[in-house]
Design an enzyme around this catalytic site. Structure first.
Site, PDB file in Angstrom:
ATOM      1  N   ARG A 117       0.872  -1.169   0.000  1.00  0.00           N
ATOM      2  CA  ARG A 117       0.000   0.000   0.000  1.00  0.00           C
ATOM      3  C   ARG A 117       0.907   1.216   0.000  1.00  0.00           C
ATOM      4  NH1 ARG A 117      -3.353  -2.959  -1.477  1.00  0.00           N
ATOM      5  NH2 ARG A 117      -5.424  -3.383  -0.608  1.00  0.00           N
TER       6      ARG A 117
ATOM      7  N   GLU B 107      -4.687   7.755  -4.271  1.00  0.00           N
ATOM      8  CA  GLU B 107      -5.076   7.065  -5.505  1.00  0.00           C
ATOM      9  C   GLU B 107      -6.445   7.551  -5.943  1.00  0.00           C
ATOM     10  OE1 GLU B 107      -4.771   2.839  -4.897  1.00  0.00           O
ATOM     11  OE2 GLU B 107      -2.668   2.958  -4.340  1.00  0.00           O
TER      12      GLU B 107
ATOM     13  N   HIS C  63      -2.436   0.857  -9.476  1.00  0.00           N
ATOM     14  CA  HIS C  63      -3.016  -0.163  -8.570  1.00  0.00           C
ATOM     15  C   HIS C  63      -3.756  -1.249  -9.361  1.00  0.00           C
ATOM     16  CE1 HIS C  63      -4.419  -0.865  -4.173  1.00  0.00           C
ATOM     17  NE2 HIS C  63      -4.289  -1.994  -4.825  1.00  0.00           N
TER      18      HIS C  63
HETATM   19  C1  DGY Z   1      -5.932  -6.177  -2.984  1.00  0.00           C
HETATM   20  O1  DGY Z   1      -6.773  -7.036  -3.287  1.00  0.00           O
HETATM   21  O2  DGY Z   1      -5.799  -5.758  -1.842  1.00  0.00           O
HETATM   22  C2  DGY Z   1      -5.041  -5.655  -4.070  1.00  0.00           C
HETATM   23  O3  DGY Z   1      -4.375  -4.508  -3.705  1.00  0.00           O
HETATM   24  C3  DGY Z   1      -5.841  -5.396  -5.327  1.00  0.00           C
HETATM   25  O4  DGY Z   1      -5.011  -5.140  -6.429  1.00  0.00           O
END
Ligand code: DGY
Length: 322
Positions: free
Chosen positions: A233, A262, A281
């Site tokens: 993240r 984001e 992402h």
């Molecule tokens: C998640 O599922 O947490 C991922 O970041 C999606 O791409």
């Protein structure tokens, strides 16, 4: 009367039909915040994608019993607020691992071989010299990979890095995993991992402990030939420190699929750097993978609320189940 399930993501009809056997469906794949808060009033469950489940939202959801995330990450859950309100949360582990690992290799290769940077140059008509010394990059194969956060995705990345790229793989994790040693995958203290790895991949979940875990002091410990990839993240990394490390050539290159904000602000200085590759992402952004995740998120709702199972309930909220 069946309890109401609010669905705020576009998902396949057959998944909705299965859920409709148990719930009255309120299907609003592109609702506004205002509409969301209104619809939550009567909702017993929420099939969620990306919405933060915090005190404000919970105040608008007096009947809510379960939030099912279509994602493996659940840093959008305020687990303390949910615990207080008795709201269970589920997520979708495992089924997206291979897609996330594919993208990780994509970013590692792009950063090391400068693929996005050189693609942009060619498209601007800047492929002008025959001598390609200006386009040299780094090898990935046989290099040292250091993984920070050795969960399910980390283990898959490690195996495929060994098999496909013949890399030497180590990891840092709060809990050591001695069972990986038979595959020659070894735990190292963080400082040693940062100092020795050629490629460093960040996979740890975002928690209070991992926020800004990779800061200026950590970038200084990396080799100036190293490549740093963030697949976790955005907020696990101090973006300003990453920018300075790249600009001052403390590290060779970086790539990130995740950002503090984001969609990213277009004036984020990282986007000015040639040695930085950005992805929006998209770790699990594949039709089959997203369908599988939606299917699992739907099954989680039925298993927990109808069959009383613990299927994919996040650890912090298991306490709510008898
Ligand atoms: C998640 O599922 O947490 C991922 O970041 C999606 O791409």
């Amino acid at each position: 009367m069946k309890p109401k399930l609010l669905i705020i993501r576009d998902i396949k009809r057959d998944i909705i039909n299965k859920l409709a056997e148990h719930f009255e469906i309120d299907y609003q794949p592109s609702c506004s915040r205002k509409q969301l808060l209104k619809s939550l009033q009567g909702a017993y469950a929420l099939l969620n994608y990306g919405i933060k489940i915090d005190e404000e939202l919970i105040q608008h959801a007096p009947n809510l019993k379960l939030v099912s995330n279509i994602s493996v990450g659940y840093d959008n859950f305020d687990t303390n607020a949910m615990k207080k309100a008795g709201i269970i949360g589920t997520h979708t582990p495992y089924i997206l691992n291979d897609s996330v690992v594919d993208l990780t290799f994509g970013l590692m290769l792009s950063a090391a071989r400068r693929i996005s940077e050189l693609d942009a140059k060619i498209k601007k008509g800047l492929w002008t010299v025959k001598d390609d010394v200006n386009y040299y990059g780094l090898n990935v194969h046989h290099k040292k990979l250091g993984i920070i956060g050795m969960g399910r995705i980390g283990e898959d990345l490690a195996r495929r890095a060994k098999l496909g790229f013949l890399m030497d793989v180590s990891y840092y994790n709060r809990r050591e995993k001695p069972e990986l040693e038979e595959q020659h995958i070894y735990w190292k203290p963080l400082e040693k991992l940062l100092a020795e790895s050629d490629f460093i991949v960040m996979l740890t979940p975002l928690t209070a402990e991992t926020k800004n875990m990779i800061d200026a002091s950590k970038f200084k410990q990396m080799k100036n030939t190293s490549v740093f990839i963030n697949m976790s993240r955005g907020a696990t990394v101090d973006e300003k420190a990453m920018y300075l490390a790249l600009k001052n050539k403390e590290i060779y290159a970086a790539a990130s699929d995740v950002f503090v904000q984001e969609p990213i602000n277009t004036d984020n200085p990282l986007l000015q750097l040639e040695n930085f590759t950005a992805a929006p992402h998209i770790g699990s952004a594949i039709y089959e993978t997203r369908d599988d995740m939606a299917q699992l998120a739907a099954e989680n709702i039925i298993e927990v609320l109808i069959h009383g199972k613990r299927q994919n309930v996040v650890p912090e909220l298991q306490i709510l189940l008898k």
